[in-house]
Design an enzyme around this catalytic site. Structure first.
Site, PDB file in Angstrom:
ATOM      1  N   ILE A  12       0.538  -0.881   0.213  1.00 25.54           N
ATOM      2  CA  ILE A  12      -0.068  -0.134  -0.148  1.00 25.54           C
ATOM      3  C   ILE A  12       0.834   1.418   0.004  1.00 25.54           C
ATOM      4  CG2 ILE A  12      -2.347   1.046   1.327  1.00 25.54           C
ATOM      5  CD1 ILE A  12      -2.811  -1.356   2.670  1.00 25.54           C
ATOM      6  N   ASP A  31      11.844   2.860   4.683  1.00 24.69           N
ATOM      7  CA  ASP A  31      11.181   0.974   4.460  1.00 24.69           C
ATOM      8  C   ASP A  31      12.838   0.309   4.999  1.00 24.69           C
ATOM      9  OD1 ASP A  31       8.941  -0.145   2.945  1.00 24.69           O
ATOM     10  OD2 ASP A  31      10.722  -1.592   3.460  1.00 24.69           O
ATOM     11  N   ILE A  59      12.444   1.579  11.631  1.00 21.99           N
ATOM     12  CA  ILE A  59      11.772   2.979  12.555  1.00 21.99           C
ATOM     13  C   ILE A  59      11.071   2.394  14.108  1.00 21.99           C
ATOM     14  CG2 ILE A  59      10.366   3.941  10.663  1.00 21.99           C
ATOM     15  CD1 ILE A  59       7.941   2.494  11.860  1.00 21.99           C
ATOM     16  N   SER A 125      -7.240  -1.832  10.415  1.00 23.99           N
ATOM     17  CA  SER A 125      -8.071  -2.734   9.831  1.00 23.99           C
ATOM     18  C   SER A 125      -9.146  -2.901   9.753  1.00 23.99           C
ATOM     19  CB  SER A 125      -7.289  -4.448   9.700  1.00 23.99           C
ATOM     20  OG  SER A 125      -8.037  -5.490   8.464  1.00 23.99           O
ATOM     21  N   TYR A 150      -1.589 -10.260  14.834  1.00 29.00           N
ATOM     22  CA  TYR A 150      -2.303  -9.089  13.867  1.00 29.00           C
ATOM     23  C   TYR A 150      -3.084  -8.511  14.292  1.00 29.00           C
ATOM     24  CZ  TYR A 150      -3.624  -7.373   9.891  1.00 29.00           C
ATOM     25  OH  TYR A 150      -4.140  -6.038   9.238  1.00 29.00           O
ATOM     26  N   LYS A 154      -3.255  -3.917  15.708  1.00 30.59           N
ATOM     27  CA  LYS A 154      -4.394  -3.307  14.771  1.00 30.59           C
ATOM     28  C   LYS A 154      -5.466  -1.547  16.378  1.00 30.59           C
ATOM     29  CE  LYS A 154      -2.703  -3.113  11.061  1.00 30.59           C
ATOM     30  NZ  LYS A 154      -1.040  -2.141  10.438  1.00 30.59           N
ATOM     31  N   ASN A 200      -3.662 -15.108   1.334  1.00 28.90           N
ATOM     32  CA  ASN A 200      -3.922 -14.212   0.847  1.00 28.90           C
ATOM     33  C   ASN A 200      -5.263 -14.286  -0.225  1.00 28.90           C
ATOM     34  OD1 ASN A 200      -2.649 -12.117   2.419  1.00 28.90           O
ATOM     35  ND2 ASN A 200      -4.609 -12.123   2.889  1.00 28.90           N
ATOM     36  N   ARG A 232     -16.054 -10.358   1.350  1.00 30.77           N
ATOM     37  CA  ARG A 232     -15.162  -9.701   1.906  1.00 30.77           C
ATOM     38  C   ARG A 232     -15.741  -8.083   0.418  1.00 30.77           C
ATOM     39  NH1 ARG A 232     -15.564 -13.430   4.374  1.00 30.77           N
ATOM     40  NH2 ARG A 232     -13.025 -13.958   6.026  1.00 30.77           N
ATOM     41  N   ARG A 294     -11.392 -22.222   7.012  1.00 39.77           N
ATOM     42  CA  ARG A 294     -10.158 -21.662   7.680  1.00 39.77           C
ATOM     43  C   ARG A 294     -10.558 -20.926   9.072  1.00 39.77           C
ATOM     44  NH1 ARG A 294      -6.316 -17.415   4.598  1.00 39.77           N
ATOM     45  NH2 ARG A 294      -7.932 -15.808   5.162  1.00 39.77           N
TER      46      ARG A 294
HETATM   47  C1  UD1 Z   1      -6.411 -11.532   6.406  1.00 37.58           C
HETATM   48  C2  UD1 Z   1      -6.982 -10.826   7.548  1.00 37.58           C
HETATM   49  C3  UD1 Z   1      -7.104  -9.723   8.363  1.00 37.58           C
HETATM   50  C4  UD1 Z   1      -5.878  -8.778   7.486  1.00 37.58           C
HETATM   51  C5  UD1 Z   1      -5.609  -9.037   5.477  1.00 37.58           C
HETATM   52  C6  UD1 Z   1      -4.605  -8.910   5.453  1.00 37.58           C
HETATM   53  C7  UD1 Z   1      -7.615 -13.294   8.360  1.00 37.58           C
HETATM   54  C8  UD1 Z   1      -9.124 -13.717   9.462  1.00 37.58           C
HETATM   55  N1  UD1 Z   1      -8.182 -12.306   8.028  1.00 37.58           N
HETATM   56  O1  UD1 Z   1      -7.972 -10.796   5.508  1.00 37.58           O
HETATM   57  O2  UD1 Z   1      -7.031  -9.658   9.387  1.00 37.58           O
HETATM   58  O3  UD1 Z   1      -6.238  -7.738   7.499  1.00 37.58           O
HETATM   59  O4  UD1 Z   1      -5.923 -10.935   5.735  1.00 37.58           O
HETATM   60  O5  UD1 Z   1      -4.105  -8.526   4.643  1.00 37.58           O
HETATM   61  O6  UD1 Z   1      -6.923 -13.695   8.624  1.00 37.58           O
HETATM   62  N2  UD1 Z   1      -9.434 -18.039   0.817  1.00 37.58           N
HETATM   63  C9  UD1 Z   1      -9.936 -18.685   0.082  1.00 37.58           C
HETATM   64  N3  UD1 Z   1      -8.610 -19.513  -0.049  1.00 37.58           N
HETATM   65  C10 UD1 Z   1      -6.668 -18.801  -0.187  1.00 37.58           C
HETATM   66  C11 UD1 Z   1      -7.034 -17.802   0.322  1.00 37.58           C
HETATM   67  C12 UD1 Z   1      -8.057 -17.519   1.261  1.00 37.58           C
HETATM   68  O7  UD1 Z   1     -10.339 -19.468  -0.218  1.00 37.58           O
HETATM   69  O8  UD1 Z   1      -6.164 -19.423  -0.208  1.00 37.58           O
HETATM   70  C13 UD1 Z   1     -10.638 -16.833   1.441  1.00 37.58           C
HETATM   71  C14 UD1 Z   1     -10.400 -16.954   2.856  1.00 37.58           C
HETATM   72  O9  UD1 Z   1     -11.041 -18.132   3.366  1.00 37.58           O
HETATM   73  C15 UD1 Z   1     -11.484 -15.536   2.770  1.00 37.58           C
HETATM   74  C16 UD1 Z   1     -11.050 -14.821   2.091  1.00 37.58           C
HETATM   75  O10 UD1 Z   1     -10.956 -15.683   0.346  1.00 37.58           O
HETATM   76  O11 UD1 Z   1     -12.938 -15.930   2.678  1.00 37.58           O
HETATM   77  C17 UD1 Z   1     -10.524 -13.682   2.009  1.00 37.58           C
HETATM   78  O12 UD1 Z   1      -8.981 -14.629   2.296  1.00 37.58           O
HETATM   79  P1  UD1 Z   1      -7.614 -13.441   2.335  1.00 37.58           P
HETATM   80  O13 UD1 Z   1      -7.316 -12.622   1.194  1.00 37.58           O
HETATM   81  O14 UD1 Z   1      -6.718 -14.041   3.057  1.00 37.58           O
HETATM   82  O15 UD1 Z   1      -8.019 -11.819   3.259  1.00 37.58           O
HETATM   83  P2  UD1 Z   1      -9.132 -12.080   4.681  1.00 37.58           P
HETATM   84  O16 UD1 Z   1      -9.151 -13.121   5.431  1.00 37.58           O
HETATM   85  O17 UD1 Z   1     -10.086 -11.383   4.622  1.00 37.58           O
END
Ligand code: UD1
Length: 337
Positions: A12, A31, A59, A125, A150, A154, A200, A232, A294
């Protein structure tokens, strides 16, 4: 304005640096490159044609930031991105997270106080809301117990900030609660860098498309949502970057201190819809496996955007398809295509 960015080479941070330079602001970019690459400053220069002043600095080390900024005054504000954000890693290595995310913030605040730097934008977040009772979630929704160190950092970060503003009312801050930042700069020159296996969704998805991963595992299709997958609010990183500039401007005459804003599109998108949208851009069908839920995942969350629209005059401009197309272009850049 003369602005300091911590974590300027991060996902970001790098996109925000581009926006600030394009608007003609002067940037001191900091950084420690612990979770970035040394070529990022050059890539940013390729996009903007403008030099930032780069400093390699951890930092979180006591006094380093203050010493570095002391002879660069006056400074109008700091946008503090520098933090770790891998949820699972934070469970296994909590001290790494508490040290970096909290010591870092304390150093930033201390530096502002001592060097008379008036404005701060802090990266929070939507994780602070946990599983919210009402959707879309507003800034008034209560904090829910964090599921990871984590997430704790926040929540604690916001509290540290609030206490500091009470004691030092000459400081002004915005807290931006990001929803799910995705996408990349349309140039394909900067984007999210993933070391190891991404946790992610979107980086895992694009790595699957490029052939680095065998298949995308979708964590749970038995949620109480229309298609059973989690929902999401995916926000393009370039829109998110714009919100930081709006936040800095807001701090010239803030209505509240800190100003707390959700930064999302206001639109809930399911994991399945994200995959389907990607497939239609890609023109192929991603190999997908449905696996169990998960641990720690929130079922559904998306942002109420009224406050940020009203007070910052900001709303997301880019679509999910734009974000996925940009993320895909970036993945191809990484693969050298
Ligand atoms: C996650 C964190 C959040 C953080 C953010 C930072 C958790 C619970 N939340 O967000 O606190 O600020 O990352 O980037 O971990 N998914 C799949 N398959 C994958 C990966 C993800 O199905 O291989 C699904 C997850 O189950 C979720 C959605 O995709 O439902 C988004 O997941 P992700 O991108 O990891 O973000 P968050 O979990 O929302």
């Amino acid at each position: 304005m003369r602005i300091v960015l911590t974590g300027a080479a991060g996902f970001i941070g790098s996109h925000t640096l581009v926006v600030l330079q394009e608007l003609g602001h002067e940037v001191i970019a900091i950084d420690d490159f612990s979770n970035s690459e040394p070529h990022i400053p050059g890539r940013i220069f390729q996009i903007t044609g403008k030099e930032a002043e780069w400093m390699e600095l951890d930092i979180a080390q006591p006094g380093l930031l203050k010493n570095a900024l002391r002879n660069r005054l006056p400074i109008d504000g700091i946008i503090h991105f520098a933090a770790f954000k891998a949820v699972e890693e934070s469970v296994h290595n909590p001290l790494k997270y508490y040290r970096n995310n909290l010591y870092g913030l304390v150093e930033v605040l201390d530096c502002m106080r001592e060097l008379n730097i008036p404005k701060l934008v802090f990266s929070s977040s939507c994780t602070v809301y946990g599983n919210p009772d009402e959707l879309p979630v507003t800034e008034q929704a209560p904090f829910r117990p964090a599921v990871s160190p984590y997430g704790e950092t926040k929540q604690m970060g916001e509290r540290i900030l609030m206490d500091t503003l009470k004691a030092h009312p000459e400081l002004q801050a915005c807290i931006l609660r990001y929803f799910n930042p995705i996408g990349a700069h349309p140039s394909g020159l900067i984007g999210e860098l993933c070391r190891g296996v991404p946790s992610n969704l979107i980086p895992y998805l694009t790595q699957t498309a490029i052939g680095k991963r065998e298949r995308l595992r979708i964590f749970g299709n038995d949620y109480s949502t229309p298609d059973g997958t989690c929902i999401r609010d995916f926000i393009h990183v370039c829109d998110l970057a714009d919100a930081h500039v709006r936040a800095l401007n807001y701090l010239d005459s803030p209505k509240e201190n800190p100003g707390i804003f959700n930064v999302g599109t206001g639109k809930g998108v399911s994991v399945q819809e994200a995959v389907d949208t990607f497939n239609s851009i890609w023109g192929k069908s991603l190999p997908v496996e449905y696996v169990s839920r998960r641990a720690g995942d929130v079922e559904q969350i998306w942002s109420d955007t009224q406050k940020i629209e009203r007070d910052l005059g900001w709303s997301a401009k880019r679509s999910l398809a734009d974000a996925l197309a940009d993320a895909w272009r970036w993945e191809q850049t990484l693969a050298g295509h």
